[in-house]
Design a protein around this motif. Structure first.
Motif, PDB file in Angstrom:
ATOM      1  N   ALA A 102     -12.192  -4.131   3.957  1.00 28.68           N
ATOM      2  CA  ALA A 102     -11.493  -3.174   3.096  1.00 28.68           C
ATOM      3  C   ALA A 102     -10.002  -3.180   3.416  1.00 28.68           C
ATOM      4  N   ARG A 103      -9.187  -3.281   2.357  1.00 25.38           N
ATOM      5  CA  ARG A 103      -7.742  -3.183   2.563  1.00 25.38           C
ATOM      6  C   ARG A 103      -7.418  -1.690   2.561  1.00 25.38           C
ATOM      7  N   SER A 104      -7.644  -1.066   3.731  1.00 28.04           N
ATOM      8  CA  SER A 104      -7.539   0.394   3.828  1.00 28.04           C
ATOM      9  C   SER A 104      -6.121   0.862   4.134  1.00 28.04           C
ATOM     10  N   ARG A 105      -5.216  -0.108   4.322  1.00 26.60           N
ATOM     11  CA  ARG A 105      -3.774   0.208   4.406  1.00 26.60           C
ATOM     12  C   ARG A 105      -3.101  -0.494   3.228  1.00 26.60           C
ATOM     13  N   ILE A 106      -2.290   0.245   2.490  1.00 24.70           N
ATOM     14  CA  ILE A 106      -1.455  -0.409   1.474  1.00 24.70           C
ATOM     15  C   ILE A 106       0.002  -0.232   1.897  1.00 24.70           C
ATOM     16  N   LEU A 107       0.689  -1.366   2.072  1.00 27.35           N
ATOM     17  CA  LEU A 107       2.103  -1.344   2.434  1.00 27.35           C
ATOM     18  C   LEU A 107       2.893  -1.736   1.194  1.00 27.35           C
ATOM     19  N   VAL A 108       3.865  -0.895   0.823  1.00 24.56           N
ATOM     20  CA  VAL A 108       4.607  -1.168  -0.406  1.00 24.56           C
ATOM     21  C   VAL A 108       6.103  -1.216  -0.086  1.00 24.56           C
ATOM     22  N   GLU A 109       6.765  -2.271  -0.563  1.00 23.69           N
ATOM     23  CA  GLU A 109       8.206  -2.396  -0.315  1.00 23.69           C
ATOM     24  C   GLU A 109       8.918  -1.218  -0.976  1.00 23.69           C
ATOM     25  N   ARG A 110       9.840  -0.631  -0.235  1.00 22.87           N
ATOM     26  CA  ARG A 110      10.392   0.684  -0.610  1.00 22.87           C
ATOM     27  C   ARG A 110      10.896   0.772  -2.058  1.00 22.87           C
ATOM     28  N   PRO A 111      11.643  -0.229  -2.575  1.00 24.60           N
ATOM     29  CA  PRO A 111      12.148  -0.071  -3.952  1.00 24.60           C
ATOM     30  C   PRO A 111      11.022   0.024  -5.000  1.00 24.60           C
ATOM     31  N   ALA A 112       9.840  -0.484  -4.661  1.00 28.62           N
ATOM     32  CA  ALA A 112       8.731  -0.461  -5.639  1.00 28.62           C
ATOM     33  C   ALA A 112       7.731   0.654  -5.360  1.00 28.62           C
ATOM     34  N   TYR A 113       7.997   1.423  -4.313  1.00 32.29           N
ATOM     35  CA  TYR A 113       6.993   2.381  -3.823  1.00 32.29           C
ATOM     36  C   TYR A 113       6.589   3.402  -4.899  1.00 32.29           C
ATOM     37  N   ASP A 114       7.590   4.055  -5.496  1.00 31.61           N
ATOM     38  CA  ASP A 114       7.264   5.128  -6.464  1.00 31.61           C
ATOM     39  C   ASP A 114       6.506   4.577  -7.665  1.00 31.61           C
ATOM     40  N   GLU A 115       6.994   3.429  -8.164  1.00 31.15           N
ATOM     41  CA  GLU A 115       6.310   2.854  -9.332  1.00 31.15           C
ATOM     42  C   GLU A 115       4.878   2.452  -8.981  1.00 31.15           C
ATOM     43  N   PHE A 116       4.715   1.842  -7.791  1.00 27.28           N
ATOM     44  CA  PHE A 116       3.363   1.406  -7.404  1.00 27.28           C
ATOM     45  C   PHE A 116       2.423   2.613  -7.316  1.00 27.28           C
ATOM     46  N   VAL A 117       2.880   3.666  -6.625  1.00 25.91           N
ATOM     47  CA  VAL A 117       2.005   4.844  -6.432  1.00 25.91           C
ATOM     48  C   VAL A 117       1.690   5.479  -7.779  1.00 25.91           C
ATOM     49  N   SER A 118       2.667   5.515  -8.684  1.00 21.50           N
ATOM     50  CA  SER A 118       2.377   6.138  -9.988  1.00 21.50           C
ATOM     51  C   SER A 118       1.414   5.264 -10.810  1.00 21.50           C
ATOM     52  N   GLY A 176     -15.156  -4.733  13.365  1.00 22.70           N
ATOM     53  CA  GLY A 176     -14.470  -3.858  12.414  1.00 22.70           C
ATOM     54  C   GLY A 176     -13.150  -4.425  11.902  1.00 22.70           C
ATOM     55  N   GLY A 177     -12.490  -3.654  11.057  1.00 17.44           N
ATOM     56  CA  GLY A 177     -11.213  -4.093  10.512  1.00 17.44           C
ATOM     57  C   GLY A 177     -10.335  -2.912  10.097  1.00 17.44           C
ATOM     58  N   LYS A 178      -9.036  -3.182   9.986  1.00 19.09           N
ATOM     59  CA  LYS A 178      -8.094  -2.202   9.430  1.00 19.09           C
ATOM     60  C   LYS A 178      -7.046  -3.054   8.716  1.00 19.09           C
ATOM     61  N   SER A 179      -7.411  -3.541   7.551  1.00 17.78           N
ATOM     62  CA  SER A 179      -6.637  -4.599   6.910  1.00 17.78           C
ATOM     63  C   SER A 179      -5.600  -4.052   5.949  1.00 17.78           C
ATOM     64  N   SER A 180      -4.526  -4.825   5.795  1.00 17.65           N
ATOM     65  CA  SER A 180      -3.394  -4.394   4.974  1.00 17.65           C
ATOM     66  C   SER A 180      -3.322  -5.147   3.656  1.00 17.65           C
ATOM     67  N   ASN A 181      -2.957  -4.421   2.645  1.00 18.70           N
ATOM     68  CA  ASN A 181      -2.620  -4.984   1.337  1.00 18.70           C
ATOM     69  C   ASN A 181      -1.109  -4.802   1.213  1.00 18.70           C
ATOM     70  N   ILE A 182      -0.356  -5.911   1.318  1.00 15.98           N
ATOM     71  CA  ILE A 182       1.112  -5.833   1.380  1.00 15.98           C
ATOM     72  C   ILE A 182       1.681  -6.147  -0.004  1.00 15.98           C
ATOM     73  N   VAL A 183       2.379  -5.178  -0.591  1.00 17.07           N
ATOM     74  CA  VAL A 183       2.884  -5.353  -1.958  1.00 17.07           C
ATOM     75  C   VAL A 183       4.413  -5.412  -1.914  1.00 17.07           C
ATOM     76  N   PHE A 184       4.964  -6.586  -2.247  1.00 23.09           N
ATOM     77  CA  PHE A 184       6.428  -6.729  -2.292  1.00 23.09           C
ATOM     78  C   PHE A 184       6.953  -6.262  -3.649  1.00 23.09           C
ATOM     79  N   ALA A 185       8.241  -5.901  -3.664  1.00 21.60           N
ATOM     80  CA  ALA A 185       8.833  -5.312  -4.881  1.00 21.60           C
ATOM     81  C   ALA A 185       8.852  -6.298  -6.044  1.00 21.60           C
ATOM     82  N   ASP A 186       8.840  -7.624  -5.736  1.00 22.79           N
ATOM     83  CA  ASP A 186       8.884  -8.608  -6.825  1.00 22.79           C
ATOM     84  C   ASP A 186       7.503  -8.893  -7.420  1.00 22.79           C
ATOM     85  N   ALA A 187       6.475  -8.241  -6.885  1.00 31.43           N
ATOM     86  CA  ALA A 187       5.107  -8.559  -7.313  1.00 31.43           C
ATOM     87  C   ALA A 187       4.846  -8.064  -8.726  1.00 31.43           C
ATOM     88  N   ASP A 188       3.785  -8.571  -9.322  1.00 27.94           N
ATOM     89  CA  ASP A 188       3.269  -8.009 -10.568  1.00 27.94           C
ATOM     90  C   ASP A 188       2.638  -6.666 -10.191  1.00 27.94           C
TER      91      ASP A 188
END
Ligand code: NAD
Length: 452
Positions: A266-282, A232-244
Motif C-alpha cells: 500500500a502506498r500509504s504515504r503520498i508525497l506531493v511537490e509543494r507547488p502542486a500540493y493544493d491542486e493534488f489534494v483538491s 511489512g511496508g510503509k511505501s511512498s507515492n511521490i507526485v512531482f509538480a510536472d506530473a499528470d
C-alpha cells in the motif's frame, strides 16, 4: 489434541464455518509424511512434474469462481480482486511448470577433469501465509518450490484458511501425489513455530508482520535453516509538480485503499511537490469520496471491510490520534468497516506517518525538491514498494533508483507480477520471490568434479 477456529465473514461479522486446527503431533506427522514423499517427488521426471503442475493449474482454472467466492466471504475481498487472486494461482502454476525442464546447471572449465553444477531440491519447505492475500502468497511459495522438486507443508493464517484448504484438495484432484502439498490450518505459535523448529523442514517462506518475521529468522538461525521473509511496508507515492496530476490523483486511492489498505505494498504515504500540493489534494478528495465501498458480494464493490474486529479497532486507534482531512463512505452494519480516510501532515514523527497502519488510511505531505522527496521516502525502516509520478522520465528513473525499496513503478502503481522479482529492502524482508529465478531459491547448488 485438535482445537478449532470459527471462520467469520468480515462483511457481516457472522460465523461461516469451524475449521480444525492442527496440533503439534499432527504437524509432526505431516512433516514426516512430506519428508517421505520427497524421495519420490524429486525423482519424478522433469517433464512429468511440469505436466502435473499444468494439470493443477487447469483444475484451479476450472474452480476459479468457487475459489474467488470463498475469498469474498472469508476475507471480504471484492469479486474483482478475488478473481484476480485465484487467476494468479493458476498463472503461477503455469509459469513455474516451465521450470522443471530448465533447472540448468553449468559446466565450468577446470584442469584435470570436468566440473558440473546441479540444482538439487532442498526437501520439505514450510510456507507460512498471512490473511491479507491468502491465495497468491500461498502460490508464490508452493508453485516454484514444487517445480524445483521440493515437497511443501503450508500453514494459512488462522483467519483465512478456506481457499488454502481447497487448493490442497484441488492439488490431489489434479494428480499430485499425496503429501507433496499439505495444507495445515493451525495456530502460528503451534504449527508455524514447528515448521521453524523441525529439523526436516529445510526452508521457511514466511510472509507476515515484521515482528513475527524477526522471531522466525532467529528461530531459523538455530539450524542455519534457509528463510525468505516478506514483511511489512510503509511505501511512498511521490507526485512531482510536472506530473499528470489528474491521473495521479485518480489512481492514488486505489494504491492506498485496495484490499481496504491491508496490502503490504500500500502506498500509504503520498508525497506531493509543494507547488502542486493544493491542486493534488483538491483532486484527491472527489476520488476518495467516489470510491465504491460496498458489501464485497456486490459485483461493483471496490473496497470491502477489514479482516477482523481487532484490525478495525487497530486502525481506528490510529485515526483517533489525528484529524482526518476527508474520508469516503462505508456501509452501516455489523461488519468490520472503516471508511477510506485521508490525513494531511508535516509531522514525520507521527505514528500515522511512521507505522504500517494496514487499513484504509493514507497520509499526505508536501516536499520541496527531488532530494527532499527521496529523503522523506527513505526515512523508514521499511522498503517494499513505491510509485513516482512525473513527466520527466529521467527523473522518474533517477528517483526509482534512489528509493530504498524492492518494487518501484513510474507513472503507475503496478501490482505484483508473477514473472518479475518481488521482495523488500531493509525490514520489509529478506530474499526475493517470483520472477524467473524463484525456483533457484528452493535449491542448493551442488558442484561435482570428475577427474579425467
Ligand atoms: P502475522 O505476522 O501476525 O502472521 C502471519 C502468519 O504467521 C500467520 O499465518 C500466523 O499464524 C503466523 N505466525 C504468527 N506467529 C507465529 C510464530 N510465532 N511462529 C510461526 N508462525 C507464526 O501477520 P498478519 O497479521 O497475518 O499479516 C499482516 C502482515 O503481513 C503485515 O505486516 C503485512 O505488511 C505483512 N505482509 C507482507 C507481505 C509481503 O509480501 N511483504 C505480503 C502480505 C502481508
Amino acid at each position: 489434541m485438535s482445537t478449532s477456529w470459527t471462520v467469520v465473514d468480515p462483511s457481516t461479522a457472522e460465523p461461516l464455518v469451524d475449521v480444525a486446527l492442527a496440533s503439534l503431533s499432527e504437524t509432526d506427522d505431516a512433516i514426516a509424511a512430506a519428508h517421505e514423499a520427497f524421495a519420490s517427488w524429486r525423482a519424478v521426471s522433469p517433464g512429468e512434474r511440469a505436466g502435473l503442475l499444468r494439470r493443477f493449474a487447469s483444475v484451479v482454472d476450472a474452480h476459479l469462481e468457487e475459489l474467488a467466492g470463498l475469498e469474498v466471504r472469508n476475507a471480504g475481498h471484492t469479486w474483482a480482486n478475488a478473481r484476480w487472486e485465484a487467476g494468479n494461482v493458476r498463472d503461477c502454476l503455469n509459469y513455474y511448470a516451465g521450470a522443471p525442464e530448465r533447472l540448468f546447471g553449468r559446466q565450468i572449465p577446470v584442469p584435470g577433469g570436468v566440473d558440473l553444477t546441479f540444482h538439487e531440491p532442498l526437501g520439505v519447505v514450510g510456507i507460512i501465509v498471512p490473511w491479507n492475500f491468502p491465495m497468491p502468497i500461498a502460490a508464490w511459495g508452493f508453485a516454484p518450490a514444487l517445480a524445483a522438486g521440493n515437497t511443501v507443508v503450508l500453514k494459512p493464517a488462522e483467519l483465512t484458511p478456506l481457499t488454502a484448504v481447497r487448493l490442497g484438495a484441488l492439488a490431489l484432484e489434479a494428480g499430485l501425489p499425496e503429501h507433496v502439498l499439505t495444507v495445515l490450518p493451525g495456530a502460528g505459535p503451534v504449527v508455524g513455530d514447528r515448521f521453524v523448529t523441525h529439523p526436516l523442514v529445510r526452508k521457511i517462506c514466511f510472509t507476515g508482520s515484521t515482528a513475527v518475521g524477526r522471531t522466525i529468522m532467529a528461530g531459523c538461525a538455530e539450524q542455519v535453516k534457509r528463510v525468505t521473509l516478506e514483511l511489512g511496508g510503509k511505501s511512498s507515492n511521490i507526485v512531482f509538480a510536472d506530473a499528470d496530476l489528474a491521473a495521479a490523483a485518480a489512481s492514488a486511492p486505489y494504491a492506498a485503499f485496495d484490499n481496504a489498505g491491508q496490502d503490504c505494498c500500500a502506498r500509504s504515504r503520498i508525497l506531493v511537490e509543494r507547488p502542486a500540493y493544493d491542486e493534488f489534494v483538491s483532486r484527491l478528495e472527489p476520488a476518495v469520496r467516489g470510491l465504491r465501498v460496498l458489501d464485497p458480494r456486490e459485483e461493483s464493490s471496490e473496497m470491502g471491510p477489514l479482516i477482523s474486529a481487532r484490525q478495525r479497532d487497530t486502525v481506528r486507534g490510529y485515526l483517533d490520534e489525528v484529524e482526518v482531512a476527508f474520508a469516503g463512505s462505508a456501509p452501516p452494519g455489523a461488519g468490520f468497516w472503516v471508511a477510506p480516510s485521508v490525513v494531511t501532515t508535516e509531522d514525520t514523527s507521527s505514528r500515522i506517518w511512521r507505522e504500517e497502519v494496514f487499513g484504509p488510511v493514507v497520509a499526505v505531505m508536501p516536499f520541496d525538491d527531488e532530494v527532499h522527496a527521496v529523503a522523506l521516502a527513505n526515512d523508514t525502516d521499511y522498503g517494499l514498494s513505491g510509485s513516482i509520478f512525473t513527466r520527466d522520465l529521467g527523473r522518474g528513473l533517477r528517483v526509482a533508483r534512489s528509493v530504498e525499496a524492492g518494487n518501484l513503478s513510474v507513472n503507475s502503481h503496478s501490482a505484483v507480477r508473477y514473472w518479475t522479482p518481488f521482495g523488500g529492502y531493509k525490514q520489509s524482508g529478506l530474499g526475493r520471490e517470483l520472477g524467473p529465478d524463484a525456483p533457484m531459491a528452493f535449491t542448493e547448488e551442488k558442484n561435482v568434479f570428475i577427474a579425467h
